[in-house]
Design a protein around this motif. Structure first.
Motif, PDB file in Angstrom:
ATOM      1  N   PHE A 103     -47.714  -2.259 -10.440  1.00 20.85           N
ATOM      2  CA  PHE A 103     -46.385  -2.602  -9.881  1.00 20.85           C
ATOM      3  C   PHE A 103     -45.972  -1.246  -8.979  1.00 20.85           C
ATOM      4  O   PHE A 103     -45.425  -0.610  -9.669  1.00 20.85           O
ATOM      5  CB  PHE A 103     -45.472  -3.396 -10.805  1.00 20.85           C
ATOM      6  N   PRO A 104     -45.999  -1.184  -7.801  1.00 21.62           N
ATOM      7  CA  PRO A 104     -45.513   0.007  -7.310  1.00 21.62           C
ATOM      8  C   PRO A 104     -44.041   0.007  -7.078  1.00 21.62           C
ATOM      9  O   PRO A 104     -43.189  -1.050  -7.028  1.00 21.62           O
ATOM     10  CB  PRO A 104     -45.901  -0.217  -5.783  1.00 21.62           C
ATOM     11  N   LEU A 105     -43.548   1.391  -7.321  1.00 20.37           N
ATOM     12  CA  LEU A 105     -42.100   1.681  -6.899  1.00 20.37           C
ATOM     13  C   LEU A 105     -41.616   1.595  -5.787  1.00 20.37           C
ATOM     14  O   LEU A 105     -42.444   2.083  -4.900  1.00 20.37           O
ATOM     15  CB  LEU A 105     -41.772   3.069  -7.635  1.00 20.37           C
ATOM     16  N   THR A 106     -40.659   0.735  -5.455  1.00 21.87           N
ATOM     17  CA  THR A 106     -40.378   0.630  -3.969  1.00 21.87           C
ATOM     18  C   THR A 106     -39.100   1.357  -3.617  1.00 21.87           C
ATOM     19  O   THR A 106     -38.723   1.724  -2.335  1.00 21.87           O
ATOM     20  CB  THR A 106     -39.991  -0.798  -3.515  1.00 21.87           C
ATOM     21  N   ASP A 107     -38.177   1.678  -4.459  1.00 23.09           N
ATOM     22  CA  ASP A 107     -36.952   2.418  -4.131  1.00 23.09           C
ATOM     23  C   ASP A 107     -36.473   3.110  -5.394  1.00 23.09           C
ATOM     24  O   ASP A 107     -36.464   2.545  -6.457  1.00 23.09           O
ATOM     25  CB  ASP A 107     -35.778   1.705  -3.304  1.00 23.09           C
ATOM     26  N   TRP A 117     -42.205  -3.752  -7.070  1.00 25.44           N
ATOM     27  CA  TRP A 117     -42.809  -4.733  -6.227  1.00 25.44           C
ATOM     28  C   TRP A 117     -43.355  -5.789  -7.351  1.00 25.44           C
ATOM     29  O   TRP A 117     -44.607  -5.501  -7.461  1.00 25.44           O
ATOM     30  CB  TRP A 117     -43.620  -4.378  -4.948  1.00 25.44           C
ATOM     31  N   GLY A 118     -42.651  -6.674  -7.913  1.00 23.83           N
ATOM     32  CA  GLY A 118     -43.275  -7.612  -8.862  1.00 23.83           C
ATOM     33  C   GLY A 118     -42.868  -7.515 -10.336  1.00 23.83           C
ATOM     34  O   GLY A 118     -43.099  -8.478 -11.101  1.00 23.83           O
ATOM     35  N   MET A 119     -42.235  -6.484 -10.678  1.00 25.36           N
ATOM     36  CA  MET A 119     -41.545  -6.131 -12.015  1.00 25.36           C
ATOM     37  C   MET A 119     -40.262  -6.240 -11.975  1.00 25.36           C
ATOM     38  O   MET A 119     -39.602  -6.039 -13.048  1.00 25.36           O
ATOM     39  CB  MET A 119     -42.349  -5.179 -12.776  1.00 25.36           C
ATOM     40  N   GLY A 120     -39.344  -6.353 -11.102  1.00 20.85           N
ATOM     41  CA  GLY A 120     -38.027  -6.229 -11.132  1.00 20.85           C
ATOM     42  C   GLY A 120     -37.411  -4.865 -11.110  1.00 20.85           C
ATOM     43  O   GLY A 120     -38.278  -3.687 -10.831  1.00 20.85           O
ATOM     44  N   ALA A 121     -36.297  -4.873 -11.771  1.00 21.87           N
ATOM     45  CA  ALA A 121     -35.459  -3.429 -11.655  1.00 21.87           C
ATOM     46  C   ALA A 121     -35.662  -2.683 -12.932  1.00 21.87           C
ATOM     47  O   ALA A 121     -35.928  -3.297 -14.201  1.00 21.87           O
ATOM     48  CB  ALA A 121     -33.988  -3.798 -11.622  1.00 21.87           C
TER      49      ALA A 121
END
Length: 381
Positions: free
Chosen positions: A156-160, A174-178
């Protein structure tokens, strides 16, 4: 006719004088979805905002809990959020969707279309790039390329990442929420929220808690969503935890005091309610007439499974003299079950039937109002 017109005019007059005529009823609708794909994060004074592929969610920083999603508020078009920005005082939020740019105004509690998103200099927080110094929660690994890996090898890549300027880092994946992390220790804490699947086709309300399932879709995470609406909190039963890697459609859910039985297109999951783990998986080899199970009911150490090849009855009691399993109405698909005053009612592919559990007698419903040969998809009392 004249009297009817006069009555209608009177009702409209009364409604208008009280301010209710054609009024948009705010705050009565909240839309939930799969919020695990986060594209952008913004921080105000009270809230951290997460733009997702299914709308906007916000975490109440001061009260340490999730607030209601902002999806469904009047005026917003498009749910796939590409970018999000918030004012320092939370009075305004700006988003870009696939249908334009919109501004939320707290005073009016609505979204309006605008031309542009304000400059980041007018907002709180500072966006960071991933670096090697993050420490994931137990069961996860962190790659210094900015990727979280769970125990099943899913990435699950970090997006922000946003530093709120006080003490927290707010992290989107991206896929594991916050996730949230202390900006000193960099210890990551998951903040689960939203559905684990896109489509919900079955819901069971169990003492104020909703158990939900449906089509797995293309999500790498499959299983059940558990929503406590009083606490506004979510939990999940993920089928991969018991090495059920094939995505399975959930058709029906039935909780009892200790367990939750889940009818799927590939058998029945037996879930421990306390630890939210699948402790058993029942198949045709376990006594089910068919692996495709449409409906399920449990009571008195007996499990009733409505399958594509009849009703399966599995006796769960350890000290039961009855055979471990048997099947009735094997030529019919059992689509729905409901237990009423000692009788198990069955909606089938060819009408409705009743099983009197005490003596095993099966009878067919023949009242004229219900067709005897057509399928019955649901029975409730």
């Amino acid at each position: 006719m004249k009297k009817i017109v006069c009555a209608l005019m009177f009702l409209l007059f009364i409604s208008g004088t009280n301010g209710f005529c054609f009024e948009f009823l705010k705050g009565l609708v909240v839309n939930y979805g799969d919020f695990s794909y986060i594209s952008s994060i913004a921080v105000g004074y009270q809230y951290a905002y997460f733009g997702t592929t299914n709308g906007i969610i916000r975490y109440d920083i001061s009260n340490d809990r999730w607030g209601d999603p902002m999806t469904g508020i009047e005026g917003l078009r498009g749910r796939d959020i590409k970018a999000i920005t918030a004012s320092r005082d939370d009075q305004n939020v700006w988003v870009r969707t696939d249908q334009g740019i919109f501004e939320y105004t707290e005073v009016f509690d609505r979204w309006d279309g605008v031309d542009q998103i304000p400059n980041d200099e007018l907002t709180n927080g500072r966006h960071l790039r991933p670096d090697p110094s993050y420490f994931p929660p137990p069961g996860f690994n962190y790659l210094n390329t900015g990727v979280i890996v769970d125990e099943f090898g899913r990435q699950f890549p970090l997006t922000d990442i946003v530093d709120d300027g006080w003490s927290h880092l707010w992290i989107g994946t991206w896929g594991m929420g916050a996730f949230r992390a202390d900006n000193t220790s960099r210890l990551m804490q998951p903040l689960p929220y939203g559905l684990i699947q896109q489509d919900i086709s079955t819901i069971y309300s169990d003492h104020g808690v909703l158990w939900m399932g449906g089509e797995p879709g293309n999500s790498p995470r499959t299983g059940l969503t558990i929503f406590d609406w009083r606490k506004n909190s979510f939990a999940y039963v993920e089928s991969q935890a018991t090495f059920i890697f094939q995505a399975e459609k959930v058709n029906d859910i039935f909780p009892d005091r200790k367990n939750v039985y889940v009818a799927t297109d590939n058998g029945i999951w037996d879930i421990d309610k306390k630890n939210l783990q699948i402790k058993n998986h029942l198949y045709h080899s376990s006594g089910l007439p068919d692996n495709q199970v449409f409906s399920v009911y449990a009571g008195n150490d007996t499990l009733f499974a409505g399958t594509n090849s009849g009703l399966g009855i599995i006796y769960l009691g350890k000290e039961n003299s009855l055979p471990p399993a048997r099947t009735i109405l094997a030529s019919l698909a059992i689509l729905t079950l409901d237990y009423i005053d000692g009788d198990l009612w069955m909606g089938t592919s060819q009408g409705a039937f009743r099983l009197t559990v005490s003596n095993g007698k099966v009878s067919r419903l023949t009242v004229p109002q219900v067709t005897q040969t057509g399928p019955v998809y649901d029975i409730k009392h």
